[in-house]
Design an enzyme around this catalytic site. Structure first.
Site, PDB file in Angstrom:
ATOM      1  CG  ASN A   1      -1.562   1.331   1.493  1.00 27.55           C
ATOM      2  OD1 ASN A   1      -2.446   1.767   0.770  1.00 27.55           O
ATOM      3  ND2 ASN A   1      -1.103   2.006   2.538  1.00 27.55           N
TER       4      ASN A   1
ATOM      5  CE1 TYR B   1       1.054   7.459  -6.902  1.00 30.24           C
ATOM      6  CE2 TYR B   1      -0.834   7.869  -8.326  1.00 30.24           C
ATOM      7  CZ  TYR B   1      -0.312   7.377  -7.150  1.00 30.24           C
ATOM      8  OH  TYR B   1      -1.148   6.805  -6.216  1.00 30.24           O
TER       9      TYR B   1
END
Length: 244
Positions: free
Chosen positions: A88, A153
């Site tokens: 995560n 990203y």
């Protein structure tokens, strides 16, 4: 293997990591949750203190192979081999590609993609010994619907989806499933600097007219980590309120 018992969640001090850890602790009374953290440990420390014997801090620098080795060794020594890995942790550092610096590019790739590789590689060994395991990689809607200003990203999270699909094929016969979750905007984890007007505008663009609650994403992760999800592997689940 029956119910997953040993769960490592990276980025456990963030909004989604914290919510996911809490969800497991509330919904699976027999599980033990290891909270992967590097700094800003306050929320993880509080969660561990409120669930003694079930939630544990696990110091982890996700970009360092030795740190993964130490963390998984700690888990195995204290409780047993890892059952579930939830990758995560990550961050974004947005800029237009024309002005993006090399540290901006490499830092985001390192934390969001290379770290997932390291985590999966470390977790595969104990899971192979058990012939059971669950790996859930938190990708992003940016991997599927990439916005301007997030080339680093978006590339990293798209790489996570590719890694997930390929690894799922490698481990399918071993009782190990590998899946990705691609959340859209999450309450409490919105980009810093957004004005109230920007938030309202993005909500208007979202057919549900709201952002995801962290526990809604956590519920999907919880299912993917369960024995009942045994035939779902290599999937990338879009959770965006029908934005895309």
């Amino acid at each position: 293997m029956s119910d997953p018992r040993r769960i490592l969640i990276t980025g456990a001090n963030g909004t989604l990591g914290h919510a996911t850890a809490r969800y497991f602790l509330e919904k699976a009374p027999d599980c033990q949750v290891f909270l992967g953290v590097r700094e800003r440990r306050e929320k993880a420390e509080s969660l561990a203190a409120s669930h003694p014997g079930r939630a544990f801090l696990c110091p982890l620098e996700i970009t360092q192979p030795d740190s993964w080795t130490t963390a998984l060794s700690q888990i195995e020594t204290e409780s047993g081999p890892l059952s579930v890995l939830i990758n995560n942790a990550g961050y974004h550092d947005d800029a237009l590609l024309a002005t993006m610096t090399l540290p901006q590019w490499s830092g985001v790739l390192d934390a969001n993609l290379n770290a997932v590789f390291l985590g999966c590689q470390a977790a595969i060994q104990p899971m192979m010994r058990q012939r059971w395991g669950r790996i859930i990689n938190i990708a992003s809607l940016s991997a599927l619907h990439s916005p301007a200003g997030q080339t680093n990203y978006a590339a990293a999270k798209a790489g996570v989806i590719g890694l997930t699909q390929s690894l799922a094929k490698e481990t399918a016969r071993l009782g190990i499933t590998v899946n990705a979750v691609c959340p859209g905007h999450i309450e409490g984890a919105l980009p810093t600097g957004w004005s109230d007007e920007q938030i309202k505008a993005v909500k208007r663009e979202t057919p549900m007219r709201r952002f995801a609650r962290p526990e809604e994403i956590a519920a999907v992760v919880f299912f993917l980590a369960s024995p009942e999800a045994s035939y779902m592997t290599g999937a990338s689940l879009k959770l965006d309120g029908a934005l895309v």
